[in-house]
Design a protein around this motif. Structure first.
Motif, PDB file in Angstrom:
ATOM      1  N   GLU A 139       1.866  18.551   6.737  1.00  0.00           N
ATOM      2  CA  GLU A 139       1.137  19.821   6.811  1.00  0.00           C
ATOM      3  C   GLU A 139       1.639  20.778   5.736  1.00  0.00           C
ATOM      4  O   GLU A 139       2.156  21.845   6.024  1.00  0.00           O
ATOM      5  CB  GLU A 139       1.287  20.424   8.201  1.00  0.00           C
ATOM      6  N   THR A 140       1.531  20.380   4.516  1.00  0.00           N
ATOM      7  CA  THR A 140       1.924  21.222   3.393  1.00  0.00           C
ATOM      8  C   THR A 140       0.770  21.299   2.409  1.00  0.00           C
ATOM      9  O   THR A 140      -0.161  20.491   2.466  1.00  0.00           O
ATOM     10  CB  THR A 140       3.145  20.629   2.642  1.00  0.00           C
ATOM     11  N   GLU A 141       0.862  22.261   1.511  1.00  0.00           N
ATOM     12  CA  GLU A 141      -0.174  22.375   0.483  1.00  0.00           C
ATOM     13  C   GLU A 141      -0.052  21.215  -0.488  1.00  0.00           C
ATOM     14  O   GLU A 141       1.052  20.727  -0.729  1.00  0.00           O
ATOM     15  CB  GLU A 141      -0.005  23.685  -0.296  1.00  0.00           C
ATOM     16  N   PRO A 142      -1.172  20.758  -1.050  1.00  0.00           N
ATOM     17  CA  PRO A 142      -1.068  19.689  -2.051  1.00  0.00           C
ATOM     18  C   PRO A 142      -0.291  20.178  -3.274  1.00  0.00           C
ATOM     19  O   PRO A 142      -0.283  21.375  -3.575  1.00  0.00           O
ATOM     20  CB  PRO A 142      -2.521  19.380  -2.403  1.00  0.00           C
ATOM     21  N   ALA A 143       0.352  19.244  -3.937  1.00  0.00           N
ATOM     22  CA  ALA A 143       1.120  19.607  -5.136  1.00  0.00           C
ATOM     23  C   ALA A 143       0.174  20.164  -6.196  1.00  0.00           C
ATOM     24  O   ALA A 143      -0.955  19.679  -6.330  1.00  0.00           O
ATOM     25  CB  ALA A 143       1.837  18.378  -5.674  1.00  0.00           C
ATOM     26  N   PRO A 144       0.599  21.213  -6.945  1.00  0.00           N
ATOM     27  CA  PRO A 144      -0.285  21.745  -8.001  1.00  0.00           C
ATOM     28  C   PRO A 144      -0.476  20.737  -9.115  1.00  0.00           C
ATOM     29  O   PRO A 144       0.331  19.835  -9.298  1.00  0.00           O
ATOM     30  CB  PRO A 144       0.482  22.982  -8.504  1.00  0.00           C
ATOM     31  N   LEU A 145      -1.579  20.909  -9.833  1.00  0.00           N
ATOM     32  CA  LEU A 145      -1.848  20.014 -10.954  1.00  0.00           C
ATOM     33  C   LEU A 145      -0.857  20.292 -12.081  1.00  0.00           C
ATOM     34  O   LEU A 145      -0.369  21.410 -12.207  1.00  0.00           O
ATOM     35  CB  LEU A 145      -3.273  20.242 -11.469  1.00  0.00           C
ATOM     36  N   PRO A 146      -0.562  19.307 -12.894  1.00  0.00           N
ATOM     37  CA  PRO A 146       0.320  19.573 -14.038  1.00  0.00           C
ATOM     38  C   PRO A 146      -0.350  20.564 -14.988  1.00  0.00           C
ATOM     39  O   PRO A 146      -1.576  20.703 -14.980  1.00  0.00           O
ATOM     40  CB  PRO A 146       0.487  18.202 -14.696  1.00  0.00           C
ATOM     41  N   PRO A 147       0.439  21.287 -15.792  1.00  0.00           N
ATOM     42  CA  PRO A 147      -0.153  22.281 -16.685  1.00  0.00           C
ATOM     43  C   PRO A 147      -1.147  21.638 -17.641  1.00  0.00           C
ATOM     44  O   PRO A 147      -0.989  20.488 -18.024  1.00  0.00           O
ATOM     45  CB  PRO A 147       1.049  22.842 -17.441  1.00  0.00           C
ATOM     46  N   ASP A 148      -2.179  22.407 -17.980  1.00  0.00           N
ATOM     47  CA  ASP A 148      -3.201  21.817 -18.836  1.00  0.00           C
ATOM     48  C   ASP A 148      -2.706  21.705 -20.274  1.00  0.00           C
ATOM     49  O   ASP A 148      -1.639  22.182 -20.638  1.00  0.00           O
ATOM     50  CB  ASP A 148      -4.502  22.626 -18.755  1.00  0.00           C
ATOM     51  N   GLU A 149      -3.542  21.029 -21.089  1.00  0.00           N
ATOM     52  CA  GLU A 149      -3.126  20.754 -22.472  1.00  0.00           C
ATOM     53  C   GLU A 149      -2.944  22.038 -23.264  1.00  0.00           C
ATOM     54  O   GLU A 149      -2.134  22.103 -24.184  1.00  0.00           O
ATOM     55  CB  GLU A 149      -4.178  19.878 -23.151  1.00  0.00           C
ATOM     56  N   VAL A 169      -1.580  24.872 -22.326  1.00  0.00           N
ATOM     57  CA  VAL A 169      -0.225  25.404 -22.152  1.00  0.00           C
ATOM     58  C   VAL A 169       0.761  24.608 -22.995  1.00  0.00           C
ATOM     59  O   VAL A 169       1.635  25.163 -23.671  1.00  0.00           O
ATOM     60  CB  VAL A 169       0.164  25.380 -20.652  1.00  0.00           C
ATOM     61  N   GLU A 170       0.620  23.292 -22.985  1.00  0.00           N
ATOM     62  CA  GLU A 170       1.545  22.469 -23.756  1.00  0.00           C
ATOM     63  C   GLU A 170       1.364  22.703 -25.261  1.00  0.00           C
ATOM     64  O   GLU A 170       2.339  22.747 -26.010  1.00  0.00           O
ATOM     65  CB  GLU A 170       1.338  20.995 -23.417  1.00  0.00           C
ATOM     66  N   ALA A 171       0.104  22.864 -25.700  1.00  0.00           N
ATOM     67  CA  ALA A 171      -0.140  23.111 -27.121  1.00  0.00           C
ATOM     68  C   ALA A 171       0.462  24.460 -27.538  1.00  0.00           C
ATOM     69  O   ALA A 171       1.056  24.585 -28.614  1.00  0.00           O
ATOM     70  CB  ALA A 171      -1.641  23.086 -27.400  1.00  0.00           C
ATOM     71  N   LEU A 172       0.323  25.471 -26.659  1.00  0.00           N
ATOM     72  CA  LEU A 172       0.906  26.785 -26.962  1.00  0.00           C
ATOM     73  C   LEU A 172       2.419  26.676 -27.104  1.00  0.00           C
ATOM     74  O   LEU A 172       3.028  27.257 -27.995  1.00  0.00           O
ATOM     75  CB  LEU A 172       0.570  27.768 -25.830  1.00  0.00           C
ATOM     76  N   ALA A 173       3.039  25.943 -26.178  1.00  0.00           N
ATOM     77  CA  ALA A 173       4.497  25.797 -26.207  1.00  0.00           C
ATOM     78  C   ALA A 173       4.944  25.104 -27.486  1.00  0.00           C
ATOM     79  O   ALA A 173       5.949  25.482 -28.098  1.00  0.00           O
ATOM     80  CB  ALA A 173       4.965  25.026 -24.983  1.00  0.00           C
ATOM     81  N   GLU A 174       4.203  24.096 -27.916  1.00  0.00           N
ATOM     82  CA  GLU A 174       4.563  23.389 -29.152  1.00  0.00           C
ATOM     83  C   GLU A 174       4.450  24.323 -30.355  1.00  0.00           C
ATOM     84  O   GLU A 174       5.318  24.335 -31.235  1.00  0.00           O
ATOM     85  CB  GLU A 174       3.636  22.188 -29.350  1.00  0.00           C
ATOM     86  N   ARG A 175       3.385  25.126 -30.405  1.00  0.00           N
ATOM     87  CA  ARG A 175       3.212  26.064 -31.531  1.00  0.00           C
ATOM     88  C   ARG A 175       4.303  27.124 -31.515  1.00  0.00           C
ATOM     89  O   ARG A 175       4.794  27.558 -32.552  1.00  0.00           O
ATOM     90  CB  ARG A 175       1.838  26.716 -31.456  1.00  0.00           C
ATOM     91  N   LEU A 176       4.684  27.565 -30.301  1.00  0.00           N
ATOM     92  CA  LEU A 176       5.743  28.572 -30.184  1.00  0.00           C
ATOM     93  C   LEU A 176       7.068  28.019 -30.717  1.00  0.00           C
ATOM     94  O   LEU A 176       7.795  28.701 -31.434  1.00  0.00           O
ATOM     95  CB  LEU A 176       5.880  28.997 -28.725  1.00  0.00           C
ATOM     96  N   GLU A 177       7.356  26.796 -30.385  1.00  0.00           N
ATOM     97  CA  GLU A 177       8.594  26.158 -30.860  1.00  0.00           C
ATOM     98  C   GLU A 177       8.589  26.102 -32.398  1.00  0.00           C
ATOM     99  O   GLU A 177       9.580  26.428 -33.047  1.00  0.00           O
ATOM    100  CB  GLU A 177       8.705  24.759 -30.232  1.00  0.00           C
ATOM    101  N   ALA A 178       7.437  25.707 -32.972  1.00  0.00           N
ATOM    102  CA  ALA A 178       7.350  25.602 -34.434  1.00  0.00           C
ATOM    103  C   ALA A 178       7.511  26.979 -35.077  1.00  0.00           C
ATOM    104  O   ALA A 178       8.243  27.144 -36.061  1.00  0.00           O
ATOM    105  CB  ALA A 178       6.016  24.976 -34.824  1.00  0.00           C
ATOM    106  N   ALA A 179       6.853  28.014 -34.519  1.00  0.00           N
ATOM    107  CA  ALA A 179       6.944  29.366 -35.094  1.00  0.00           C
ATOM    108  C   ALA A 179       8.356  29.903 -34.970  1.00  0.00           C
ATOM    109  O   ALA A 179       8.878  30.558 -35.883  1.00  0.00           O
ATOM    110  CB  ALA A 179       5.960  30.292 -34.371  1.00  0.00           C
ATOM    111  N   SER A 180       9.002  29.617 -33.849  1.00  0.00           N
ATOM    112  CA  SER A 180      10.360  30.099 -33.657  1.00  0.00           C
ATOM    113  C   SER A 180      11.327  29.431 -34.634  1.00  0.00           C
ATOM    114  O   SER A 180      12.242  30.052 -35.161  1.00  0.00           O
ATOM    115  CB  SER A 180      10.740  29.843 -32.194  1.00  0.00           C
ATOM    116  N   ARG A 181      11.100  28.143 -34.906  1.00  0.00           N
ATOM    117  CA  ARG A 181      11.965  27.446 -35.875  1.00  0.00           C
ATOM    118  C   ARG A 181      11.758  28.009 -37.282  1.00  0.00           C
ATOM    119  O   ARG A 181      12.713  28.134 -38.051  1.00  0.00           O
ATOM    120  CB  ARG A 181      11.683  25.944 -35.862  1.00  0.00           C
ATOM    121  N   ARG A 182      10.493  28.380 -37.601  1.00  0.00           N
ATOM    122  CA  ARG A 182      10.231  28.972 -38.927  1.00  0.00           C
ATOM    123  C   ARG A 182      10.946  30.310 -39.067  1.00  0.00           C
ATOM    124  O   ARG A 182      11.510  30.624 -40.101  1.00  0.00           O
ATOM    125  CB  ARG A 182       8.727  29.185 -39.126  1.00  0.00           C
TER     126      ARG A 182
END
Ligand code: SF4
Length: 173
Positions: A15-25, A27-40
């Motif tokens: 009797e628990t809520e279903p697990a949330p869906l994994p983050p969509d693409e 969010v992951e694309a934003l995180a990858e771009r953020l990592e690249a910009a931060s390294r620059r």
């Protein structure tokens, strides 16, 4: 009785809520771009110190969601750090309460250059739902030099990443 309860729990769904869906693409694309910009800009990944200047904790939960098991954005180098001395960005949530004003100024003074201040959420922008209270100075900008405002009540993890990315890409140019 133990046995009937055990039999029920073996045959029924939990009797628990279903697990949330994994983050969509996105969010992951934003995180990858953020990592690249931060390294620059910094030559390494981005370190964020979260500062609560009087929030209801709603914004905090969304920030923490960035590094929970669902989003796990540390795999892209995004780190929440325990001290402003290790941070590039102060991510401030909530209105600037009078009691937290001096602590926020000290946190900024402890943060090494280059450093940026982000006001996270509607309360940090201009006091939000706490606007007019005797207990606050106003938004974060009333006390700290704000480089970027991320609106929302609370902003979602995707909005937080977009804000951080905007700041890093503007600084990297
Ligand atoms: S913006 Fe909304 S969620 Fe964030 S601290 Fe204010 S009331 Fe809470």
């Amino acid at each position: 009785m133990l046995w009937p309860r055990l039999a029920r729990s073996l045959t029924r769904r939990p009797e628990t809520e279903p697990a949330p869906l994994p983050p969509d693409e996105m969010v992951e694309a934003l995180a990858e771009r953020l990592e690249a910009a931060s390294r620059r800009r910094l030559g390494r990944s981005l370190a964020i110190r979260q500062v609560d200047s009087g929030s209801c904790n709603g914004c905090l939960l969304e920030i923490h969601a960035l590094s929970n098991v669902l989003h796990d954005l540390e795999r892209f180098g995004l780190r929440l750090v325990a001290s402003p001395r290790h941070a590039d960005v102060l991510l401030v949530t909530g209105p600037m309460t009078r009691n937290m004003a001096e602590a926020a100024e000290r946190a900024l003074a402890c943060t090494p250059d280059p450093k940026w201040v982000i006001a996270c959420g509607d309360c940090a922008s201009d006091g939000g739902v706490f606007k007019g209270s005797y207990a606050i100075e106003g938004g974060v900008g009333a006390v700290l030099p704000v480089d970027l405002v991320i609106p929302g009540c609370p902003p979602s993890p995707a909005q937080l990443l977009e804000g951080l990315l905007t700041l890093m890409e503007a600084q990297a140019e």
